[in-house]
Design an enzyme around this catalytic site. Sequence first.
Site, mmCIF file in Angstrom:
data_model
loop_
_atom_site.group_PDB
_atom_site.id
_atom_site.type_symbol
_atom_site.label_atom_id
_atom_site.label_comp_id
_atom_site.label_asym_id
_atom_site.label_seq_id
_atom_site.Cartn_x
_atom_site.Cartn_y
_atom_site.Cartn_z
ATOM 1 C CE LYS A 1 63.260 -6.373 -29.648
ATOM 2 N NZ LYS A 1 63.140 -5.709 -30.985
ATOM 3 N N GLY A 20 67.426 -1.686 -31.911
ATOM 4 C CA GLY A 20 66.331 -2.598 -32.216
ATOM 5 C C GLY A 20 66.516 -3.970 -31.615
ATOM 6 C CG ASP A 79 60.579 -4.106 -26.531
ATOM 7 O OD1 ASP A 79 60.535 -3.354 -25.545
ATOM 8 O OD2 ASP A 79 61.495 -4.070 -27.371
#
Length: 269
Positions: free
Chosen positions: A8, A95, A133
């Site tokens: 993502k 990230g 997440d």
Amino acid sequence: MIVFPNCKINLGLHITRKRPDGFHDLETVFYPLPVNDALEIIAHPSLQFASSGIPVPGEAADNLCIRAFHLLQRDFPQVQPVNIHLHKHIPIGAGLGGGSADAAFMLRLLNQKFQLGLSDTVLADYAAQLGSDCPFFIYNRPCYATGRGEIMDPIDLDLSGYSFVLVHPGIHVNTGWAFKQLTPQAPAYALREKIQSPVATWRGLITNDFEAPVFSAYPVLAGIKEQLYAAGALYAAMSGSGSAVVGIFPKNKIADILWDASYRVFTIR
């Protein structure tokens, strides 16, 4: 059974307050992209884990895939031991959510293999116990996220008409350090509103709070962002707390860039 956990990117990221429990509230937009790991499970007399590709740090027992297995087996005894093989392709500590994706896809795999019949909502609740997440990868569609990142609200955002370049220079940014550099502050306008603007207007509008301190500590990341803009990106930003930087380009209009040979670069046309 084999699946291909995807990465993502964060489109905008604001840290809005520090909570009494020590965590931070944030707002961001998660967007899935097809840079993938491979995750396979087969029945086995005992629980096993092996990996290939990018080396996975830490002990196997601490891997998120193993933790996902134990989380479901605790509540569903019909979940039997499996042999897990993870081929790691998504850069670690970039990230891009690769570890979270692996955990979420492991939950989905076990749900399917052992016919648990768990809904996405229930799977997302389990995923939230593994990482903030992780729930995103249960839904795996564009979402506006709040809370610690675990509160997901799907949004209508289709970027299939654009091309992407992801650049990871191999720098590992310590997330704890990055959070300590920030003073939480709610933005004047919610990211959910801003993200509906045309992509060509996102430069300077859709921002990541982590960029200022991280770019100051690692100027090479700021340089990558500027290279992407110089090559014609409509929008470029760091994903999460770094250190991957993403550029969004008009479809199939990516200029050739001579990157450092040590960088990992992914082009999604």
